[in-house]
Design a protein around this motif. Structure first.
Motif, mmCIF file in Angstrom:
data_model
loop_
_atom_site.group_PDB
_atom_site.id
_atom_site.type_symbol
_atom_site.label_atom_id
_atom_site.label_comp_id
_atom_site.label_asym_id
_atom_site.label_seq_id
_atom_site.Cartn_x
_atom_site.Cartn_y
_atom_site.Cartn_z
ATOM 1 N N SER A 79 0.824 -1.201 0.000
ATOM 2 C CA SER A 79 0.000 0.000 0.000
ATOM 3 C C SER A 79 0.862 1.257 0.000
ATOM 4 O O SER A 79 1.955 1.277 0.580
ATOM 5 C CB SER A 79 -0.918 -0.006 1.228
ATOM 6 N N SER A 80 0.372 2.277 -0.640
ATOM 7 C CA SER A 80 1.103 3.546 -0.706
ATOM 8 C C SER A 80 0.767 4.467 0.468
ATOM 9 O O SER A 80 1.406 5.506 0.644
ATOM 10 C CB SER A 80 0.788 4.272 -2.024
ATOM 11 N N THR A 81 -0.241 4.119 1.261
ATOM 12 C CA THR A 81 -0.650 4.961 2.383
ATOM 13 C C THR A 81 -0.261 4.318 3.705
ATOM 14 O O THR A 81 -0.149 3.096 3.820
ATOM 15 C CB THR A 81 -2.172 5.189 2.375
ATOM 16 N N GLY A 82 -0.073 5.154 4.722
ATOM 17 C CA GLY A 82 0.272 4.645 6.042
ATOM 18 C C GLY A 82 -0.818 3.773 6.630
ATOM 19 O O GLY A 82 -0.542 2.717 7.217
ATOM 20 N N ALA A 83 -2.079 4.189 6.455
ATOM 21 C CA ALA A 83 -3.205 3.405 6.971
ATOM 22 C C ALA A 83 -3.288 2.051 6.273
ATOM 23 O O ALA A 83 -3.525 1.022 6.910
ATOM 24 C CB ALA A 83 -4.509 4.172 6.778
ATOM 25 N N GLY A 84 -3.076 2.055 4.957
ATOM 26 C CA GLY A 84 -3.119 0.812 4.200
ATOM 27 C C GLY A 84 -2.039 -0.156 4.652
ATOM 28 O O GLY A 84 -2.287 -1.363 4.781
ATOM 29 N N LEU B 221 -6.187 -7.420 17.033
ATOM 30 C CA LEU B 221 -5.697 -6.617 15.912
ATOM 31 C C LEU B 221 -5.945 -7.258 14.542
ATOM 32 O O LEU B 221 -6.324 -6.566 13.591
ATOM 33 C CB LEU B 221 -4.199 -6.353 16.087
ATOM 34 N N ALA B 222 -5.732 -8.581 14.418
ATOM 35 C CA ALA B 222 -5.835 -9.223 13.105
ATOM 36 C C ALA B 222 -7.224 -9.080 12.474
ATOM 37 O O ALA B 222 -7.334 -8.771 11.282
ATOM 38 C CB ALA B 222 -5.440 -10.702 13.204
ATOM 39 N N PRO B 223 -8.328 -9.296 13.223
ATOM 40 C CA PRO B 223 -9.656 -9.139 12.594
ATOM 41 C C PRO B 223 -9.919 -7.721 12.080
ATOM 42 O O PRO B 223 -10.675 -7.548 11.119
ATOM 43 C CB PRO B 223 -10.618 -9.502 13.719
ATOM 44 N N ILE B 224 -9.312 -6.704 12.717
ATOM 45 C CA ILE B 224 -9.506 -5.321 12.258
ATOM 46 C C ILE B 224 -8.964 -5.166 10.838
ATOM 47 O O ILE B 224 -9.637 -4.653 9.940
ATOM 48 C CB ILE B 224 -8.815 -4.329 13.217
ATOM 49 N N LEU C 283 -11.145 -7.338 8.312
ATOM 50 C CA LEU C 283 -12.442 -6.758 7.959
ATOM 51 C C LEU C 283 -12.269 -5.627 6.944
ATOM 52 O O LEU C 283 -13.076 -5.483 6.018
ATOM 53 C CB LEU C 283 -13.147 -6.237 9.214
ATOM 54 N N ARG C 284 -11.228 -4.814 7.115
ATOM 55 C CA ARG C 284 -10.970 -3.746 6.147
ATOM 56 C C ARG C 284 -10.690 -4.336 4.757
ATOM 57 O O ARG C 284 -11.184 -3.853 3.744
ATOM 58 C CB ARG C 284 -9.790 -2.895 6.594
ATOM 59 N N GLN C 285 -9.908 -5.423 4.737
ATOM 60 C CA GLN C 285 -9.580 -6.075 3.468
ATOM 61 C C GLN C 285 -10.830 -6.636 2.800
ATOM 62 O O GLN C 285 -11.025 -6.486 1.589
ATOM 63 C CB GLN C 285 -8.569 -7.203 3.720
ATOM 64 N N ILE C 286 -11.714 -7.276 3.593
ATOM 65 C CA ILE C 286 -12.962 -7.832 3.051
ATOM 66 C C ILE C 286 -13.853 -6.716 2.508
ATOM 67 O O ILE C 286 -14.457 -6.846 1.431
ATOM 68 C CB ILE C 286 -13.697 -8.644 4.135
#
Length: 397
Positions: free
Chosen positions: A169-174, A377-380, A383-386
């Motif tokens: 990802s190019s973004t910090g959040a990503g 942490l992992a489910p967070i 879920l974003r990926q889904i």
């Protein structure tokens, strides 16, 4: 031990990067080997009694009712989660075989998932785990075979000139959410603890020769095989494909075609057996509840309805949410991490009561902290990926 989760490890490495990725892989290998050793040791820790089920171990530690409520829901989440993921995996592997063999003919993924599910409508009516021993043996051989093909074909392909190991990802959040999601992928791959006590229950045991002896030898062999399969697939896959690797390494590979077709066929055979291994305890729980609590009469009709309904449910969910990587990460963190990384440690502390601040005390609390962080942490990240995948996905396509 070696499951379809191995296929996502190169993708997890691309989210983690070389340093953290290698460290997390090695740490997961060591922690889960340690917690598995604890479960083997605790199997016969109560004189004259064998704790043959995970929930029995929980009941010994937390009491009859609380032990059930702590362990059984987590076991169910693991088993149902694996069945959904394996339903997705079977359908995608069948589609991959078709797409390579007949690239000019497009067939929906949903249809291949239905084909895979239809097979389990038959296999699910086998009576017990012993009856799927042959299928399980074939599944074990297949898992070793496709793991070897995955890294062997990757080596044969060679590193592309344009390969990049930069963050996906190019973004910090990503990058942050991708890192969290990758933790779930790794957790899913190393989760094999849910049926270990049932396996040990099948080993004869006497005072002179307790079952933990041969069981521990089996665990050591299993973990050597895990290392020989997981580490080459993860590290070589990432080295060759870099940040362009797919969430299933076999999807990234295209040639030689006959080897990739064979590898996907091996995956299909493997998940056929693995689905049944994880479904059988669910069938047992459902049918026991209906018979003992709701006073149903045992009959072939009851078995037909309950098992068929369960297979259809997992097939429907797999067709609706066919996100291999996202599901792997979500269930790896939310369901697998508790039963694999830290629940054995909590039970160990409750039953063995190691001296405070001793090596055992520190080791168990360290595993508990790591496991709880994984669960949160992992489910967070998953879920974003889904959610991201679902934005461009047409349901039931």
């Amino acid at each position: 031990m070696v499951g379809a989760g191995v296929l996502s490890l190169p993708y997890a490495m691309s989210e983690l990067g070389w340093g953290p990725g290698i460290a997390i892989m090695l740490l997961s290998w060591a922690i889960t080997l340690y917690t598995l050793w604890q479960m083997v040791e605790m199997h016969e820790m109560i004189p004259g009694r064998r704790l043959d089920r995970y929930h029995e171990l929980g009941q010994a530690a937390f009491g009859e009712k609380l032990g059930l409520w702590i362990v059984v829901p987590q076991q169910l989440m693991v088993e149902v989660g694996v069945n959904i993921v394996y339903m997705v995996t079977g359908g995608k592997s069948l589609k991959k075989i078709h797409d390579i063999a007949k690239p000019d003919q497009e067939i929906r993924l949903s249809y291949f998932t239905i084909m895979f599910g239809a097979l389990h409508l038959v296999l699910s009516h086998l009576p017990n785990l012993d009856s799927v021993a042959g299928v399980s043996l074939a599944a074990a051989i297949m898992s070793l075979s496709y793991s070897t093909i995955a890294w062997g074909a990757t080596v044969h392909k060679g590193v592309a000139p344009e390969v990049s190991y930069a963050p996906r990802s190019s973004t910090g959040a990503g990058r942050l959410f991708g890192f969290l999601s990758a933790l779930g992928d790794v957790a899913f791959a190393f989760a094999g603890h849910n049926v270990v006590l049932e396996i040990q229950a099948g080993i004869p045991s006497t005072l002179g020769k307790p079952s933990k002896g041969p069981m521990w030898k089996g665990v050591i062999v299993a973990y050597i095989v895990v290392a020989l399969c997981y580490f080459p697939v993860a590290f070589i896959g990432y080295y060759v494909f870099g940040n362009s690797v797919e969430d299933n390494i076999l999807v990234s590979l295209q040639k030689p075609e006959w080897i990739i077709i064979a590898a996907n066929a091996f995956v299909v055979i493997h998940v056929i057996g693995s689905y049944q291994i994880y479904a059988m305890p669910v069938f047992d729980m459902i049918e026991s509840y209906l018979l003992m609590n709701l006073k149903f009469k045992p009959s072939w009709k009851l078995r037909l309805v309950t098992r068929t309904s369960y297979v259809v449910l997992t097939m429907f969910l797999a067709i609706t949410f066919p996100f291999f990587g996202g599901l792997l990460s979500f269930f790896g963190g939310f369901a697998f991490a508790p039963t694999t990384y830290y629940l054995p440690c909590i039970i160990w502390l409750a039953l063995k009561k190691p001296r405070r601040f001793s090596l055992s005390w520190f080791a168990n609390w360290g595993c508990i902290v790591v496991g709880v962080l994984l669960t949160i942490l992992a489910p967070i990240g998953a879920l974003r990926q889904i959610i991201i995948f679902s934005k461009t996905y047409k349901f039931f396509s």
